[in-house]
Design a protein around this motif. Structure first.
Motif, PDB file in Angstrom:
ATOM      1  N   UNK A 227      35.984  41.896  38.902  1.00  0.00           N
ATOM      2  CA  UNK A 227      35.912  43.220  39.549  1.00  0.00           C
ATOM      3  C   UNK A 227      34.891  43.202  40.690  1.00  0.00           C
ATOM      4  N   UNK A 228      33.743  42.527  40.458  1.00  0.00           N
ATOM      5  CA  UNK A 228      32.713  42.460  41.510  1.00  0.00           C
ATOM      6  C   UNK A 228      33.221  41.671  42.717  1.00  0.00           C
ATOM      7  N   UNK A 229      33.900  40.548  42.458  1.00  0.00           N
ATOM      8  CA  UNK A 229      34.424  39.722  43.561  1.00  0.00           C
ATOM      9  C   UNK A 229      35.468  40.525  44.347  1.00  0.00           C
TER      10      UNK A 229
ATOM     11  N   UNK B  83      42.474  42.528  42.020  1.00  0.00           N
ATOM     12  CA  UNK B  83      42.242  41.717  40.821  1.00  0.00           C
ATOM     13  C   UNK B  83      43.469  41.879  39.927  1.00  0.00           C
ATOM     14  N   UNK B  84      44.048  40.757  39.537  1.00  0.00           N
ATOM     15  CA  UNK B  84      45.251  40.787  38.702  1.00  0.00           C
ATOM     16  C   UNK B  84      44.870  40.257  37.333  1.00  0.00           C
ATOM     17  N   UNK B  85      44.809  41.168  36.346  1.00  0.00           N
ATOM     18  CA  UNK B  85      44.297  40.817  35.022  1.00  0.00           C
ATOM     19  C   UNK B  85      45.456  40.848  34.037  1.00  0.00           C
TER      20      UNK B  85
ATOM     21  N   UNK C 261      46.229  39.496  51.712  1.00  0.00           N
ATOM     22  CA  UNK C 261      44.904  39.071  52.190  1.00  0.00           C
ATOM     23  C   UNK C 261      44.140  38.275  51.151  1.00  0.00           C
ATOM     24  N   UNK C 262      44.801  37.882  50.060  1.00  0.00           N
ATOM     25  CA  UNK C 262      44.136  37.123  48.987  1.00  0.00           C
ATOM     26  C   UNK C 262      44.109  37.930  47.698  1.00  0.00           C
ATOM     27  N   UNK C 263      43.854  37.262  46.586  1.00  0.00           N
ATOM     28  CA  UNK C 263      43.820  37.956  45.281  1.00  0.00           C
ATOM     29  C   UNK C 263      43.094  37.089  44.264  1.00  0.00           C
ATOM     30  N   UNK C 264      42.702  37.741  43.171  1.00  0.00           N
ATOM     31  CA  UNK C 264      42.001  37.049  42.082  1.00  0.00           C
ATOM     32  C   UNK C 264      42.852  37.151  40.830  1.00  0.00           C
ATOM     33  N   UNK C 265      43.073  36.027  40.179  1.00  0.00           N
ATOM     34  CA  UNK C 265      43.786  36.032  38.900  1.00  0.00           C
ATOM     35  C   UNK C 265      42.761  35.929  37.775  1.00  0.00           C
TER      36      UNK C 265
END
Ligand code: AP5
Length: 211
Positions: free
Chosen positions: A16-18, A26-28, A77-81
């Motif tokens: 979440x912070x990133x 953020x994809x959780x 634009x990018x994402x976090x898994x």
């Protein structure tokens, strides 16, 4: 970016912070599966028992959920898994999905934490069943007793945060997920971040790890 680490190491909190620092989604997978369970969808009905026992939900279901999510335009634009991939088959599926999009994985952030920290974190974690906000009764308490600061809903303890289920989740992590670190390490993608830092120190540590 993928964020890896044992249950309760603080992956979700860091993700979440990133997401805020870089302005990316953020994809959780855990949250998406819990939402399917709460709505009683076909996928949710299958996933429920696996999640309550602390086992991995079958690959076909999770890969389907991620593949659908990665079709949305907000990931351009990018994402976090967070929580995916969790075994070799899921990692291969992610490679395929990224290849089809002409994209490449930039980083794998590995969060490390001691077993005693993990048990403490998960036994005192409370989550909002409505908006998904996550608290820790000692280290990140809500302003009002067990009520969500964001939406005023009564907080709950996750059903898989019982000690015997936590221990099983840790075993599953060691057997299925930890081997991915070697694979991504060989590709030079892994950056380490301590799960033992205080929440206030995390943003600086993230910036250093990704500099
Ligand atoms: P999931 O929801 O992904 O759970 P998990 O991986 O076990 O991780 P957690 O959410 O428990 O912990 P976290 O590392 O994110 O820690 P958090 O930041 O919340 O998965 C649940 C289940 O879904 C799985 O068991 C499986 O059944 C299924 N599933 C999900 N993905 C799947 C997949 N790909 N394939 C198959 N099945 C899948 O932090 C924990 C607590 O500590 C919080 O209270 C937080 O406030 C606190 N905290 C965090 N950092 C700090 C800090 N630095 N200082 C103090 N407190 C802190």
């Amino acid at each position: 970016m993928i964020i890896l680490g044992p249950p309760g190491s603080g992956k979700g909190t860091r993700a979440q912070l990133i997401g805020k620092i870089f302005g990316i989604p953020v994809i959780t997978t855990g949250d998406m599966l819990r939402e399917s369970v709460a709505k009683g969808t076909h996928r949710g009905k299958i996933a429920k028992g696996y999640m309550e026992r602390g086992e991995l939900v079958p690959d076909d279901i999770v890969i389907g959920v991620v593949e659908e999510r990665l079709k949305r335009s907000d990931i351009e634009g990018g994402f976090i898994l967070d929580g995916f991939p969790r075994n070799l088959r899921q990692a291969q599926a992610l490679d395929r999905i990224l290849n089809e999009k002409g994209e490449e994985l930039d980083y794998v952030l590995n969060v490390t934490a001691k077993p005693s920290t993990i048990i403490n974190r998960l036994s005192l974690r409370r989550s909002c069943p409505r908006c998904g906000a996550v608290y820790h009764l000692k280290d990140k308490p809500p302003k009002n007793d067990e009520i969500c600061d964001e939406c005023g809903t009564k907080l709950i303890q996750r059903s898989d945060d019982k000690e015997e289920v936590i221990r099983h989740r840790l075993q599953v992590y060691e057997a299925e997920t930890r081997p991915l670190l070697e694979m991504y390490g060989n590709l030079g993608k892994v950056r380490e971040i301590s799960g033992e830092l205080s929440i206030d120190d995390i943003p600086e540590a993230i910036k250093r790890a990704l500099a």
